[in-house]
Motif scaffolding. Structure first.
Motif: not given
Ligand code: SF4
Length: 260
Positions: A5-9, A130-140, A229-232, A236-242
């Motif tokens: 939930d923290e990751i999704l938030h 989604l990619l933009d959100s993931m980049l933003a979560a990394l500060g990019m 987008l289809r796999s909740l 979370a694993k993708a976040w770990e990868d980044l």
């Protein structure tokens, strides 16, 4: 480690995901690696198809050598005029790539979707957000120390996976982008990118979590945003990868100044 939930938030995606999940349930796939198999098609008639184009008969070796010498100014025009594979017949706009030409991070996806084909820019639809959100979560952010490209620069009809011959035909362009950018790290998004860059048919699940190499450049594999987008659980694993990719990127010295 952050909870799901923290990751999704952090990715600002939880409400969107739940809506999409309900809408898509029953039509999903457990393939896990493909990028856009069940993404929606554009509204009928939104983009008029281009007239048929003739596929190039340029000698492949000569073409590779020519593309390997392109500068940035020549690159986009060359891609836009390319007829080296059948995807040129159905594209509206070629999608060379976008971002910081001196980026330390290079993200490589599969190929343009409908919105990308209409706008000429990669990752502008749901997967792009989604990619933009993931980049933003990394500060990019895209365009700030980040460059985004695809394995193929023209949209495969129906958002199908690029055929091996199409990916090979387009490979010289991706190779030239890598040579020009000289990124500190490459992140392969999905199986098409991982397969082309690592010359493997292994699954994303078996490739992620490890440090690979493309030439001298470290490479990390993760899921394609369209699949996420289809796999909740895999989000979370993708976040770990980044996070892993950031650790890898900071462990290597910056590349020499890029080719201008
Ligand atoms: S996908 Fe690549 S090789 Fe094929 S026509 Fe487009 S730019 Fe050329």
């Amino acid at each position: 480690m952050a909870t799901r939930d923290e990751i999704l938030h952090e990715l600002k995606l939880a409400p969107e995901w739940r809506l999409r999940d309900r809408a898509r349930r029953g039509a999903g796939t457990d393939a896990g690696d493909d990028a856009r198999a069940d993404l929606p098609e554009p509204a009928p008639g939104r983009v008029a198809p281009s007239p048929p184009r003739i596929v190039s008969v340029e000698d492949p070796a000569a073409r590779r050598a020519r593309i390997a010498a392109l500068d940035w100014e020549q690159f986009d025009a060359d891609v836009a005029a390319c007829t080296a594979c059948g995807l040129c017949r159905t594209r509206n706009k070629a999608v060379p790539g976008v971002g910081d030409r001196h980026a330390e991070w290079l993200f490589v996806g599969e190929g343009p979707g409908a919105e990308e084909d209409a706008k000429g820019e990669p990752f502008v639809g749901q997967a792009g957000r989604l990619l933009d959100s993931m980049l933003a979560a990394l500060g990019m952010a895209r365009g700030r120390n980040v460059y985004i490209a695809n394995v193929v620069k023209c949209r495969p009809p129906g958002n199908r996976t690029p055929e091996p011959g199409e990916a090979e035909a387009c490979r010289p362009y991706l190779e030239r982008q890598i040579a020009l950018i000289r990124p500190r790290i490459i992140v392969a998004l999905g199986k098409s990118a991982a397969s082309l860059l690592l010359a493997t048919d292994a699954t994303i699940a078996s490739l992620r979590g490890r440090r690979h190499r493309y030439g001298d450049t470290p490479l990390v594999v993760t899921y394609h945003p369209a699949y996420l987008l289809r796999s909740l659980p895999d989000k979370a694993k993708a976040w770990e990868d980044l996070v892993f990719a950031r650790r890898v990127a900071t462990s290597v010295p910056p590349a020499a100044p890029p080719v201008s």
